[in-house]
Scaffold this motif. Sequence first.
Motif, mmCIF file in Angstrom:
data_model
loop_
_atom_site.group_PDB
_atom_site.id
_atom_site.type_symbol
_atom_site.label_atom_id
_atom_site.label_comp_id
_atom_site.label_asym_id
_atom_site.label_seq_id
_atom_site.Cartn_x
_atom_site.Cartn_y
_atom_site.Cartn_z
ATOM 1 N N THR A 1 0.873 -1.115 0.009
ATOM 2 C CA THR A 1 0.101 -0.041 0.040
ATOM 3 C C THR A 1 0.831 1.206 0.006
ATOM 4 O O THR A 1 0.696 2.251 -0.747
ATOM 5 N N VAL A 2 1.838 1.390 0.823
ATOM 6 C CA VAL A 2 2.819 2.323 0.958
ATOM 7 C C VAL A 2 4.322 1.801 1.199
ATOM 8 O O VAL A 2 4.524 0.852 1.880
ATOM 9 N N GLN A 3 5.277 2.289 0.531
ATOM 10 C CA GLN A 3 6.691 1.852 0.479
ATOM 11 C C GLN A 3 7.466 3.360 0.382
ATOM 12 O O GLN A 3 7.335 4.396 -0.320
ATOM 13 N N THR A 4 8.319 3.377 1.425
ATOM 14 C CA THR A 4 9.022 4.526 1.497
ATOM 15 C C THR A 4 10.663 4.095 1.867
ATOM 16 O O THR A 4 10.837 2.935 2.574
ATOM 17 N N ALA A 5 11.742 4.959 1.726
ATOM 18 C CA ALA A 5 13.009 4.567 2.184
ATOM 19 C C ALA A 5 13.748 5.856 2.805
ATOM 20 O O ALA A 5 13.409 6.880 2.528
ATOM 21 N N THR B 1 20.639 2.608 5.516
ATOM 22 C CA THR B 1 19.235 2.543 4.850
ATOM 23 C C THR B 1 18.163 2.215 5.819
ATOM 24 O O THR B 1 18.471 0.988 6.613
ATOM 25 N N VAL B 2 16.988 2.493 5.628
ATOM 26 C CA VAL B 2 15.800 1.718 6.286
ATOM 27 C C VAL B 2 14.662 1.713 5.004
ATOM 28 O O VAL B 2 14.391 2.944 4.655
ATOM 29 N N LEU B 3 13.982 0.726 4.902
ATOM 30 C CA LEU B 3 13.175 0.522 3.841
ATOM 31 C C LEU B 3 11.836 0.271 4.620
ATOM 32 O O LEU B 3 11.943 -0.657 5.582
ATOM 33 N N ILE B 4 10.667 0.887 4.336
ATOM 34 C CA ILE B 4 9.540 0.417 5.186
ATOM 35 C C ILE B 4 8.357 0.278 3.967
ATOM 36 O O ILE B 4 8.259 1.048 3.275
ATOM 37 N N GLY B 5 7.672 -0.855 4.344
ATOM 38 C CA GLY B 5 6.541 -1.110 3.557
ATOM 39 C C GLY B 5 5.340 -1.369 4.279
ATOM 40 O O GLY B 5 5.517 -1.960 5.322
ATOM 41 N N VAL B 6 4.186 -0.994 3.967
ATOM 42 C CA VAL B 6 2.963 -1.143 4.693
ATOM 43 C C VAL B 6 1.856 -1.784 3.735
ATOM 44 O O VAL B 6 1.675 -1.076 2.513
ATOM 45 N N LEU B 7 1.439 -2.779 4.157
ATOM 46 C CA LEU B 7 0.150 -3.609 3.430
ATOM 47 C C LEU B 7 -0.901 -3.271 4.185
ATOM 48 O O LEU B 7 -1.087 -3.824 5.479
ATOM 49 N N GLU C 1 -4.824 -4.227 5.224
ATOM 50 C CA GLU C 1 -5.591 -5.433 4.888
ATOM 51 C C GLU C 1 -6.991 -4.970 5.735
ATOM 52 O O GLU C 1 -7.621 -5.822 6.503
ATOM 53 N N SER C 2 -7.433 -3.816 5.558
ATOM 54 C CA SER C 2 -8.662 -3.241 5.853
ATOM 55 C C SER C 2 -8.915 -3.111 7.811
ATOM 56 O O SER C 2 -8.887 -1.898 8.012
ATOM 57 N N ASP C 3 -8.742 -4.400 8.379
ATOM 58 C CA ASP C 3 -8.930 -4.041 9.735
ATOM 59 C C ASP C 3 -7.580 -3.839 10.592
ATOM 60 O O ASP C 3 -7.318 -3.754 11.709
ATOM 61 N N ARG C 4 -6.164 -4.274 9.787
ATOM 62 C CA ARG C 4 -4.996 -4.136 10.309
ATOM 63 C C ARG C 4 -4.120 -4.087 9.203
ATOM 64 O O ARG C 4 -4.392 -4.000 8.140
ATOM 65 N N ARG C 5 -2.907 -3.388 9.434
ATOM 66 C CA ARG C 5 -1.650 -3.122 8.507
ATOM 67 C C ARG C 5 -0.490 -4.145 9.115
ATOM 68 O O ARG C 5 -0.369 -4.283 10.110
ATOM 69 N N LEU C 6 -0.063 -4.696 7.838
ATOM 70 C CA LEU C 6 1.266 -5.545 8.164
ATOM 71 C C LEU C 6 2.297 -4.565 7.665
ATOM 72 O O LEU C 6 2.293 -4.002 6.654
ATOM 73 N N VAL C 7 3.572 -4.477 8.432
ATOM 74 C CA VAL C 7 4.535 -3.629 8.220
ATOM 75 C C VAL C 7 5.673 -4.353 8.175
ATOM 76 O O VAL C 7 6.027 -5.160 9.052
ATOM 77 N N SER C 8 6.519 -4.074 7.153
ATOM 78 C CA SER C 8 7.916 -4.596 6.959
ATOM 79 C C SER C 8 8.828 -3.676 7.319
ATOM 80 O O SER C 8 8.806 -2.735 5.988
ATOM 81 N N LEU C 9 9.936 -3.972 7.872
ATOM 82 C CA LEU C 9 10.934 -2.653 7.764
ATOM 83 C C LEU C 9 12.338 -3.609 7.574
ATOM 84 O O LEU C 9 12.357 -4.692 8.091
ATOM 85 N N SER C 10 13.243 -3.005 6.853
ATOM 86 C CA SER C 10 14.572 -3.596 6.633
ATOM 87 C C SER C 10 15.556 -2.693 6.352
ATOM 88 O O SER C 10 15.271 -1.576 5.891
ATOM 89 N N GLY C 11 16.654 -3.044 6.392
ATOM 90 C CA GLY C 11 17.982 -1.999 6.347
ATOM 91 C C GLY C 11 19.073 -2.488 7.028
ATOM 92 O O GLY C 11 19.370 -3.617 7.723
ATOM 93 N N SER C 12 20.141 -1.559 6.881
ATOM 94 C CA SER C 12 21.280 -1.489 7.731
ATOM 95 C C SER C 12 21.689 -0.362 8.498
ATOM 96 O O SER C 12 21.337 0.799 8.021
ATOM 97 N N VAL C 13 21.954 -0.314 9.780
ATOM 98 C CA VAL C 13 21.781 0.832 10.615
ATOM 99 C C VAL C 13 23.208 0.629 11.552
ATOM 100 O O VAL C 13 23.650 -0.624 11.719
ATOM 101 N N ARG C 14 23.855 1.789 12.016
ATOM 102 C CA ARG C 14 24.945 1.442 12.854
ATOM 103 C C ARG C 14 24.817 0.731 14.179
ATOM 104 O O ARG C 14 23.589 0.711 14.671
ATOM 105 N N ALA C 15 25.914 -0.161 14.391
ATOM 106 C CA ALA C 15 25.549 -1.121 15.427
ATOM 107 C C ALA C 15 25.269 -0.320 16.691
ATOM 108 O O ALA C 15 24.450 -0.957 17.674
ATOM 109 N N GLN C 16 25.737 0.819 17.029
ATOM 110 C CA GLN C 16 25.394 1.550 18.385
ATOM 111 C C GLN C 16 23.935 1.616 18.510
ATOM 112 O O GLN C 16 23.671 2.317 19.462
#
Length: 182
Positions: free
Chosen positions: A139-143, A157-163, A165-180
């Motif tokens: 439904t929405v994807q941003t980076a 980088t951080v990628l965010i995707g949202v699907l 499903e009418s009564d709820r949203r399924l969210v997927s995040l992925s990326g690489s961030v500093r260990a700290q």
Amino acid sequence: MPTTRHHRVPRRTACAVLALCVITVSGCDSGSAGKAAPTGATAATTGTGPEGAPTALPSFDPGTAVGGYAPGFPTDLLGAPEGSTVLASSATPTEGDLVDVSLNLSTELSTQEVVDRYAERLGEAGFDESEDVDVSALTVQTAYTRTKGKKKPRVETVLIGVLDESDRRLVSLSGSVRAQDA
């Protein structure tokens, strides 16, 4: 506040993409043959094999978690919004000071509320929203990206995707961030 671009796609395609994300995050360890079975809190659940004999289910990579946060996951930066259910997560150190992360969650927040909450957190941490995000089955994807360090710059980088499903949203995040941050 960043501008959010909405891309609508067929539900069947979106569900297939989200299922692939969840499978990818599960991190089953297919190389466990010949290794001792884990014990205690890390023991694998057993199932029933042929003729009712118990069989061990696959163990998960130690950098993944189902139903919670993996060890080292940057909850301050990328934790699930309050009231959400964490489905799976991972945090895997890479070369240098970056950690590859992923998070899948379910929430009753609206698509815009989810995107706004992460946009605020990432913006406060110095990330900028990318202008170029390809259309996907979500439904929405941003980076978001952030560059730190002068002598040895690290691009995070951080990628965010949202699907939706009418009564709820399924969210997927992925990326690489500093260990700290992890």
